[in-house]
Design an enzyme around this catalytic site. Structure first.
Site, PDB file in Angstrom:
ATOM      1  N   GLY A 150       8.504   7.546 -15.208  1.00  0.00           N
ATOM      2  CA  GLY A 150       9.157   8.808 -15.491  1.00  0.00           C
ATOM      3  C   GLY A 150      10.101   8.687 -16.680  1.00  0.00           C
ATOM      4  O   GLY A 150      10.521   7.587 -17.058  1.00  0.00           O
ATOM      5  N   CYS A 151      10.460   9.825 -17.276  1.00  0.00           N
ATOM      6  CA  CYS A 151      11.286   9.813 -18.487  1.00  0.00           C
ATOM      7  C   CYS A 151      12.730   9.413 -18.195  1.00  0.00           C
ATOM      8  O   CYS A 151      13.291   8.521 -18.855  1.00  0.00           O
ATOM      9  CB  CYS A 151      11.223  11.164 -19.177  1.00  0.00           C
ATOM     10  N   TYR A 152      13.365  10.047 -17.202  1.00  0.00           N
ATOM     11  CA  TYR A 152      14.710   9.640 -16.820  1.00  0.00           C
ATOM     12  C   TYR A 152      14.716   8.179 -16.382  1.00  0.00           C
ATOM     13  O   TYR A 152      15.676   7.441 -16.620  1.00  0.00           O
ATOM     14  CB  TYR A 152      15.216  10.489 -15.653  1.00  0.00           C
ATOM     15  N   VAL A 153      13.650   7.778 -15.719  1.00  0.00           N
ATOM     16  CA  VAL A 153      13.557   6.417 -15.189  1.00  0.00           C
ATOM     17  C   VAL A 153      13.517   5.400 -16.325  1.00  0.00           C
ATOM     18  O   VAL A 153      14.180   4.363 -16.285  1.00  0.00           O
ATOM     19  CB  VAL A 153      12.317   6.272 -14.294  1.00  0.00           C
ATOM     20  N   ALA A 155      14.693   5.686 -19.406  1.00  0.00           N
ATOM     21  CA  ALA A 155      16.018   5.583 -20.029  1.00  0.00           C
ATOM     22  C   ALA A 155      16.971   4.782 -19.150  1.00  0.00           C
ATOM     23  O   ALA A 155      17.735   3.945 -19.643  1.00  0.00           O
ATOM     24  CB  ALA A 155      16.573   6.976 -20.294  1.00  0.00           C
TER      25      ALA A 155
END
Length: 365
Positions: A150-153, A155
């Protein structure tokens, strides 16, 4: 030339994949599959491809797609939908990179708890390789099915991983405050994502209960139990990690009125005094050979400096008064957080240099 196809080609992630693959020197786009736009020309939906080799490309329906004619397939579909399609495609002689959340957990009970969906292919979830290159490079090279993070993950993990095996870190103290552009919510029409609802404001959503909370925590704890220990450097490699050691995180995402990008501010308490130089050694050992991770020393990451690129920028500050580390991480949610990372995974599978087709710098100004 390797032949690659995309299922779910007209969403934001799908169109970013098309853009990257169109410019990639070693691949050919075979099929673009779309349920909602089958039969339409790609340029009638996304005019930016007018005049390119894709000018006359017609989107396919799933029933007309022949997976065996592709060397690799990207599935850019919603969770719940993707597991069904991947279950049908797997084992037909092509490799798959899935960009949904459906295959990121080997433990399907964790997935079902956080996603509220019964997993239809638990055996594939247990076989899938987690696609964070900096963490899992060697397994990705041999994988048949990759679960793109995932994208938040992405980062958050890139910011945290150098510290989680640090013996001075308090792993129950992790707080992640992250901001994302509106493209992270996808292309479907939603009232709360209209221009007048998002412009000139900022808001938190799903504090403490966002699905990416579980993914961040799950991967950190897989790392702590030794699953990824051999493929990710640590200053304390010589120390045997205690299997009972677990991380707990508190994660709150925010929506900000920009199109793309994520900025995560991460807080981690230390149980003993440390120093800037000791912590910097952790980050340098982890990332000094990584093509797409930049550790900044004298400046802080900004979204404008990574948007449009596959780069992640990291920085930290050690606050001696509070004995707390503040980590700043910035990525483009559509690239390093999705399509760019997927192409980086593809390059590994095809034994190509990781940076192939991904060397573009940020779009600034």
């Amino acid at each position: 030339m390797k032949k690659v196809s995309i299922i779910g080609a007209t969403g934001y992630v799908g169109i970013e994949l098309i853009r990257l693959l169109h410019e990639h020197p070693e691949v050919e786009i075979k099929d673009l599959v779309s349920k909602s736009s089958a039969g339409q020309r790609l340029v009638d939906i996304y005019p930016q491809f007018r005049g390119s080799i894709l000018n006359d490309y017609q989107l396919r329906a799933m029933e007309d797609f022949k997976p065996e004619e592709s060397d690799l397939i990207f599935t850019a579909l919603p969770h719940g939908v993707s597991q069904k399609i991947v279950g049908e495609l797997y084992g037909k002689g092509t490799k798959i990179i899935d960009l949904s959340g459906d295959f990121r957990y080997h433990d399907v009970e964790v997935y079902e708890k956080w996603y509220g969906v019964k997993h239809k292919s638990p055996e594939l979830a247990r076989e899938a390789v987690y696609g964070l290159v900096e963490l899992n490079r060697e397994k990705i090279k041999r994988a048949e099915l990759i679960a793109n993070p995932g994208c938040y993950v992405t980062a958050s993990l890139l910011g945290l991983l150098p510290l989680v095996s640090f013996e001075k870190a308090d792993l129950n103290s992790i707080i992640i405050d992250a901001k994302s552009g509106v493209s992270g919510a996808g292309r479907s029409l939603k009232e709360n994502l209209l221009f007048t609802e998002t412009h000139n404001t900022m808001k938190a959503y799903s504090p403490g209960v966002h699905r990416h909370s579980s993914e961040i925590e799950y991967v950190l704890n897989q790392f702590l139990t030794g699953k990824y220990k051999k493929t990710f450097g640590s200053l304390k490699d010589q120390i045997d990690l205690e299997t009972e050691k677990r991380a707990k995180i508190l994660f709150t995402p925010h929506l900000i009125p920009i199109k793309r990008g994520i900025l995560a501010t991460i807080y981690l308490d230390l149980e003993q005094q440390s120093s800037e130089s000791e912590i910097m050694e952790l980050y340098q050992k982890a990332y000094n050979k990584e093509r797409f991770v930049q550790v900044l020393k004298d400046s802080l990451p900004e979204i404008k400096n990574v948007a449009g690129s596959n780069y992640a920028q990291l920085a930290f500050r050690y606050n001696k008064r509070t004995n707390r580390v503040i980590i700043i991480s910035a990525i483009d949610n559509m690239l390093k957080g999705a399509a760019g990372q997927a192409v980086q995974n593809m390059n590994l599978i095809f034994n190509l240099p990781e940076e192939t087709g991904l060397e573009a710098t940020a779009l600034f100004p």
